[in-house]
Design a protein around this motif. Sequence first.
Motif, short mmCIF file in Angstrom:
data_model
loop_
_atom_site.label_atom_id
_atom_site.label_comp_id
_atom_site.label_asym_id
_atom_site.label_seq_id
_atom_site.Cartn_x
_atom_site.Cartn_y
_atom_site.Cartn_z
N PHE A 64 76.51 48.61 -21.54
CA PHE A 64 76.88 50.02 -21.85
C PHE A 64 77.31 50.48 -23.17
O PHE A 64 76.90 51.16 -23.79
CB PHE A 64 77.63 50.43 -20.70
CG PHE A 64 78.33 51.42 -21.20
CD1 PHE A 64 77.33 52.86 -20.91
CD2 PHE A 64 79.63 51.77 -21.16
CE1 PHE A 64 78.18 53.96 -21.18
CE2 PHE A 64 80.13 52.98 -21.49
CZ PHE A 64 79.48 54.18 -21.35
N PHE A 65 78.25 49.42 -23.93
CA PHE A 65 78.70 50.00 -24.80
C PHE A 65 77.79 49.94 -26.21
O PHE A 65 77.99 50.50 -27.35
CB PHE A 65 79.79 48.98 -25.40
CG PHE A 65 80.91 49.33 -24.35
CD1 PHE A 65 81.93 50.57 -24.55
CD2 PHE A 65 81.27 48.36 -23.39
CE1 PHE A 65 82.99 50.69 -23.84
CE2 PHE A 65 82.17 48.66 -22.44
CZ PHE A 65 83.05 49.72 -22.55
N GLY A 66 76.52 49.12 -26.15
CA GLY A 66 75.54 49.38 -27.07
C GLY A 66 75.06 50.77 -27.40
O GLY A 66 74.33 51.31 -28.03
N TYR A 67 75.15 51.56 -26.06
CA TYR A 67 74.89 52.86 -26.23
C TYR A 67 75.47 53.76 -27.27
O TYR A 67 74.56 54.74 -27.86
CB TYR A 67 75.49 53.58 -24.77
CG TYR A 67 74.99 54.95 -24.43
CD1 TYR A 67 73.88 55.40 -24.28
CD2 TYR A 67 75.96 56.10 -24.93
CE1 TYR A 67 73.30 56.87 -24.17
CE2 TYR A 67 75.72 57.41 -24.75
CZ TYR A 67 74.33 57.93 -24.36
OH TYR A 67 74.09 59.11 -24.12
N PHE A 68 76.49 53.17 -27.76
CA PHE A 68 77.17 53.78 -29.01
C PHE A 68 76.53 53.45 -30.20
O PHE A 68 76.98 54.08 -31.27
CB PHE A 68 78.74 53.87 -28.70
CG PHE A 68 79.41 54.38 -27.47
CD1 PHE A 68 79.34 55.66 -27.30
CD2 PHE A 68 79.75 53.54 -26.63
CE1 PHE A 68 79.91 56.34 -26.10
CE2 PHE A 68 80.12 54.14 -25.31
CZ PHE A 68 80.38 55.39 -25.24
N PHE A 69 75.99 52.62 -30.16
CA PHE A 69 75.32 52.08 -31.57
C PHE A 69 73.75 51.69 -31.30
O PHE A 69 73.56 50.59 -30.80
CB PHE A 69 75.99 50.83 -31.94
CG PHE A 69 75.46 50.62 -33.60
CD1 PHE A 69 75.95 51.35 -34.49
CD2 PHE A 69 74.97 49.51 -33.60
CE1 PHE A 69 75.23 51.25 -36.00
CE2 PHE A 69 74.56 49.05 -35.04
CZ PHE A 69 74.71 50.08 -36.25
#
Lengths: 164, 251
Positions: B143-148
Amino acid sequence: MPQFQDPLLLSQAVWLLIIFGAFYFVLSSFVLPRVGSVLEDRAARISADLEAARASKQQADAALAELNAATAKARAEAQAAIAAAVADANAKAQAEAEALNAKLSQQIDAAEARISTARDAAMSAIGTVATETATALVSKLIGHADANAVQSAVGRSLASRGAA
Amino acid sequence: MAAEGKAIDALSQFELNTTLGPLGASVNFTQSNLHMLYAVIIVLALMTIGMGARALVPGRLQGLAESAYEFIMGMVVEQVGEEGKRYFPFVFALFMFVLLGNVLGLLPYAFTYTSHIVVTFGLAAIVIITVTGVALARHGWHFFGYFFPEGAPLWLAPIIIPVEVVSYLSRPLSLSIRLFANMVAGHVMLKVFATFVVMLAGLGVVGPVLSLLPLSLNVALMGFELLVAFLQAYVFAILTCIYLHDAVHLH
């Protein structure tokens, strides 16, 4: 603005969470599944009806094809029967005509035979009558008559006229 | 902002008061919360009484209930896809809650709970927490790949990541402020023009004639506010669907 300074803001938000939570719970576990099931039932019913209609159409098409085949077969059979009856009638008519012809020609032959015997009889009677007449004429003219000479002369004359 | 004497008082309509007598007062149950209850009861009544017959060919009430269901279901499936059907009750509850709040508020003497930033932000917070929870449950740490975004040059990370984080965190703000501002503006305008009607009507002989002007304006505004009420509920629901799509598919 009261929206930023009202002392009841926090309790309003807490009640919002309670009310909205209960709303979501009741909707998701009781109310909406019921609506969904009604819609699914309807969709299932409609597709089942469509399926049935499609099957009925197929059946009807098959029945129609069968009917067409039966009609064609019946027509062919009828035509064959008509042709046979016509041929039969023709043959019978020909046979009857032939039989009639044969009978008629037989009758014609018999009639012709009767005519020729009658004529022969008449012809031979002519000979006798002519001989008697000639004998009487000759005896009146010259006093006597040679019966044999007269008879042969009459016969010759008759023969030369082609009395047959 | 409420001012002296005959001045226009457009904001007192948003004040909260406890209701239901001493019982309501003891638990700080406000008229805003009472209108939430009205909305909930109306929706639940529509969906249960309307569907009570379970008719194959729906009547009017069942038709209304089914249109509401299919409208939201269509929106969810179109925006999120087939996997979105799991979140349909959530979007349905949000849309109906906001729509009824907006529409009920247009009735005389009614309170518009969607005109309170606390309420709209509460709803937006519920949305954003749910969406983030869904994304974490489905994708875990991915999910945190969403920000990059994948493929972006690494040296841009110090710029991209804060921008993405801020844009993600601004979602509940824009969601709540949009609804709140629309509702407040509409009701303030209605109140201002309604006050004009009363004030002009008191101006001697020509007053009643002149007061027809703001009155007719208010009639038109009422229709416009009905449109806004529906539109804002729709926007709230469709943005929720778009956020859910991001959570389910991660871009």
